[in-house]
Scaffold this active site. Structure first.
Site, PDB file in Angstrom:
ATOM      1  N   ASP A 128       0.967  -1.004  -0.096  1.00  0.00           N
ATOM      2  CA  ASP A 128       0.168  -0.090  -0.174  1.00  0.00           C
ATOM      3  C   ASP A 128       0.760   0.939   0.280  1.00  0.00           C
ATOM      4  O   ASP A 128       1.093   2.413   1.192  1.00  0.00           O
ATOM      5  CB  ASP A 128      -0.961  -0.270   1.797  1.00  0.00           C
ATOM      6  CG  ASP A 128      -0.315   0.131   2.676  1.00  0.00           C
ATOM      7  OD1 ASP A 128       1.152  -0.949   2.558  1.00  0.00           O
ATOM      8  OD2 ASP A 128      -0.718   0.363   3.564  1.00  0.00           O
ATOM      9  N   ASP A 153       6.746   1.523   2.059  1.00  0.00           N
ATOM     10  CA  ASP A 153       6.673  -0.110   0.579  1.00  0.00           C
ATOM     11  C   ASP A 153       7.273   0.858  -0.399  1.00  0.00           C
ATOM     12  O   ASP A 153       7.421  -0.339  -0.974  1.00  0.00           O
ATOM     13  CB  ASP A 153       5.407   0.159   0.547  1.00  0.00           C
ATOM     14  CG  ASP A 153       4.076   0.338   2.045  1.00  0.00           C
ATOM     15  OD1 ASP A 153       3.705  -0.365   1.586  1.00  0.00           O
ATOM     16  OD2 ASP A 153       4.528   1.116   2.509  1.00  0.00           O
ATOM     17  N   ASN A 172      -2.222   3.091   3.453  1.00  0.00           N
ATOM     18  CA  ASN A 172      -1.761   4.350   3.823  1.00  0.00           C
ATOM     19  C   ASN A 172      -2.245   5.466   3.346  1.00  0.00           C
ATOM     20  O   ASN A 172      -2.344   6.777   3.772  1.00  0.00           O
ATOM     21  CB  ASN A 172      -0.146   4.390   3.150  1.00  0.00           C
ATOM     22  CG  ASN A 172       0.622   3.669   4.438  1.00  0.00           C
ATOM     23  OD1 ASN A 172       0.957   3.781   5.029  1.00  0.00           O
ATOM     24  ND2 ASN A 172       1.678   2.778   3.409  1.00  0.00           N
ATOM     25  N   THR A 231       3.178  -5.794   2.890  1.00  0.00           N
ATOM     26  CA  THR A 231       3.710  -5.082   3.556  1.00  0.00           C
ATOM     27  C   THR A 231       2.482  -3.302   4.187  1.00  0.00           C
ATOM     28  O   THR A 231       3.001  -2.560   4.416  1.00  0.00           O
ATOM     29  CB  THR A 231       4.775  -4.036   2.781  1.00  0.00           C
ATOM     30  OG1 THR A 231       4.089  -3.703   1.922  1.00  0.00           O
ATOM     31  CG2 THR A 231       6.284  -5.069   2.812  1.00  0.00           C
ATOM     32  N   PHE A 276      -0.121  -0.270  12.849  1.00  0.00           N
ATOM     33  CA  PHE A 276      -1.672  -0.206  11.705  1.00  0.00           C
ATOM     34  C   PHE A 276      -2.027  -1.302  10.893  1.00  0.00           C
ATOM     35  O   PHE A 276      -3.390  -1.065  10.677  1.00  0.00           O
ATOM     36  CB  PHE A 276      -1.191   0.850  10.958  1.00  0.00           C
ATOM     37  CG  PHE A 276      -2.134   1.741  10.019  1.00  0.00           C
ATOM     38  CD1 PHE A 276      -3.090   2.209  10.409  1.00  0.00           C
ATOM     39  CD2 PHE A 276      -2.199   1.163   8.819  1.00  0.00           C
ATOM     40  CE1 PHE A 276      -4.042   2.951   9.723  1.00  0.00           C
ATOM     41  CE2 PHE A 276      -2.295   1.450   7.874  1.00  0.00           C
ATOM     42  CZ  PHE A 276      -4.207   1.934   8.099  1.00  0.00           C
ATOM     43  N   ASN A 277      -1.082  -2.192  10.356  1.00  0.00           N
ATOM     44  CA  ASN A 277      -1.421  -2.958   9.502  1.00  0.00           C
ATOM     45  C   ASN A 277      -2.781  -3.734  10.034  1.00  0.00           C
ATOM     46  O   ASN A 277      -3.835  -4.243   9.329  1.00  0.00           O
ATOM     47  CB  ASN A 277      -0.527  -3.839   8.815  1.00  0.00           C
ATOM     48  CG  ASN A 277       0.623  -2.794   7.635  1.00  0.00           C
ATOM     49  OD1 ASN A 277      -0.051  -1.483   6.949  1.00  0.00           O
ATOM     50  ND2 ASN A 277       1.543  -3.297   7.593  1.00  0.00           N
ATOM     51  N   HIS A 310      10.026  -0.033   8.432  1.00  0.00           N
ATOM     52  CA  HIS A 310       9.248  -1.453   8.854  1.00  0.00           C
ATOM     53  C   HIS A 310       9.007  -1.851   7.569  1.00  0.00           C
ATOM     54  O   HIS A 310       9.413  -3.502   7.643  1.00  0.00           O
ATOM     55  CB  HIS A 310       7.302  -0.799   9.312  1.00  0.00           C
ATOM     56  CG  HIS A 310       7.318   0.057  10.452  1.00  0.00           C
ATOM     57  ND1 HIS A 310       8.180  -0.068  11.238  1.00  0.00           N
ATOM     58  CD2 HIS A 310       7.324   1.416   9.983  1.00  0.00           C
ATOM     59  CE1 HIS A 310       7.502   0.470  12.409  1.00  0.00           C
ATOM     60  NE2 HIS A 310       7.915   1.370  11.658  1.00  0.00           N
ATOM     61  N   ASP A 311       8.582  -2.006   6.435  1.00  0.00           N
ATOM     62  CA  ASP A 311       8.465  -2.290   5.428  1.00  0.00           C
ATOM     63  C   ASP A 311       9.560  -3.217   4.720  1.00  0.00           C
ATOM     64  O   ASP A 311       9.788  -4.421   3.590  1.00  0.00           O
ATOM     65  CB  ASP A 311       7.633  -1.949   4.087  1.00  0.00           C
ATOM     66  CG  ASP A 311       6.277  -1.689   4.650  1.00  0.00           C
ATOM     67  OD1 ASP A 311       5.677  -1.858   5.901  1.00  0.00           O
ATOM     68  OD2 ASP A 311       5.303  -0.905   4.049  1.00  0.00           O
TER      69      ASP A 311
END
Length: 309
Positions: free
Chosen positions: A11, A16, A40, A125, A167-168, A240-241
């Protein structure tokens, strides 16, 4: 080296975007296709961002399929870290010229998986809307998923900067539960490790030294992306991703442990929380491996190497 074929669900999103760059640049990865989901930003924006990124890095031949415009069982709540467009801080990226494939992302994933002779890796992700719907609509292809590596969740509190809900997971917890209950082999790369991979002054200095056009774009993304982290938590941007993607390139970057994960679907303050039964108190078999440690220095060395000419 034989490249690992992957399907990438995302996203975009600054982090990402960096993961997409890594997937295309790494000789260890064969990027078979990309699917987009909401998260996102709205699906129209995340899809446009994905096309823009791939075209900019010379990966316009990678097929892109647009996926779910909302979570499976609730209204969409957007992320806030990446700005209204989902990719603020990169105005010089031209509008996308290419088009998505005609199939919905879920059917595209099913077709790609069915066509493989052997099971392959899937990297996700964003919220798991597409993967959850794939489980429901195309269960016959699930044995073709060698492993799902997902950036999501948080499992134990190590400091004040780690929240109860990531969040995800929060965006589509029903999809997450469907995926966890599916039997797909899953590695969850959550905030416990991604919050140890931070872009601070030494990393910014190294990105400045790289100096390639691609390195400059990534540096600009990071400068915008850092603002939320710096203003709200007093730390640099967390990778993160990119870490989830890097764990497929080099699985030794993280250490994992098998555990049964539950998802809080009814709470208020902890809605969407991922709950790890570390001591098997519920008596349920592990349904995922979770990342519990990371070699941050080696991750950044990998990222720097992929951005240099």
């Amino acid at each position: 080296m034989t490249a690992t074929p992957i399907l990438f669900d995302c996203d975009p999103g600054h982090d990402d975007a960096i993961a997409l760059v890594m997937a295309h640049r790494s000789p260890a990865i064969d990027l078979l296709g990309v699917t987009t989901t909401c998260g996102n930003a709205e699906i129209e924006k995340t899809t446009a961002n994905c096309l823009r990124i791939l075209e900019f890095i010379g990966a316009q031949d990678v097929p892109v399929a647009r996926g779910c415009h909302r979570p499976l069982a609730r209204p969409l709540v957007l992320g806030t870290a990446d700005g209204p467009s989902g990719l603020e801080g990169s105005p010089y990226l031209p509008p996308a010229q290419g088009k998505v494939v005609s199939q919905h992302a879920v059917d595209f994933l099913a077709g790609k998986l069915a066509a493989q002779r052997e099971p392959i890796d899937v990297v996700a992700t964003g919220p798991l809307c597409n993967i959850g719907l794939l489980v429901l609509k195309h269960p016959q292809v699930l044995p073709k998923i060698k492993e799902l590596t997902w950036m999501g969740g948080v499992f134990y509190r190590k400091s004040e900067i780690i929240t109860p809900t990531e969040f995800n997971a929060f965006c589509d917890p029903e999809a997450l539960k469907i995926v966890l209950d599916s039997g797909i082999p899953i590695t969850m790369v959550g905030l416990d490790v991604t919050m140890q991979v931070l872009v601070e002054a030494p990393q910014f200095a190294e990105f400045e030294r790289i100096g390639t056009p691609l390195g400059k774009v990534v540096l600009d993304w990071l400068k915008f992306y850092e603002k939320l982290h710096r203003n709200s938590m007093g730390i640099g941007g967390a990778m993160h991703d990119p870490l989830a993607l890097a764990a497929v390139i080099d699985p030794t970057l993280i250490r994992t442990r098998p555990v049964h994960i539950g998802v809080n679907l009814a709470g208020s303050y902890c809605f969407g929380a991922t709950v790890a039964d570390f001591w098997n108190e519920r008596g349920e078999r592990p349904n995922a491996k979770i990342a519990c440690d990371v070699d941050s220095d080696r991750f950044f060395d990998l990222l720097y190497s992929l951005l240099r000419d």
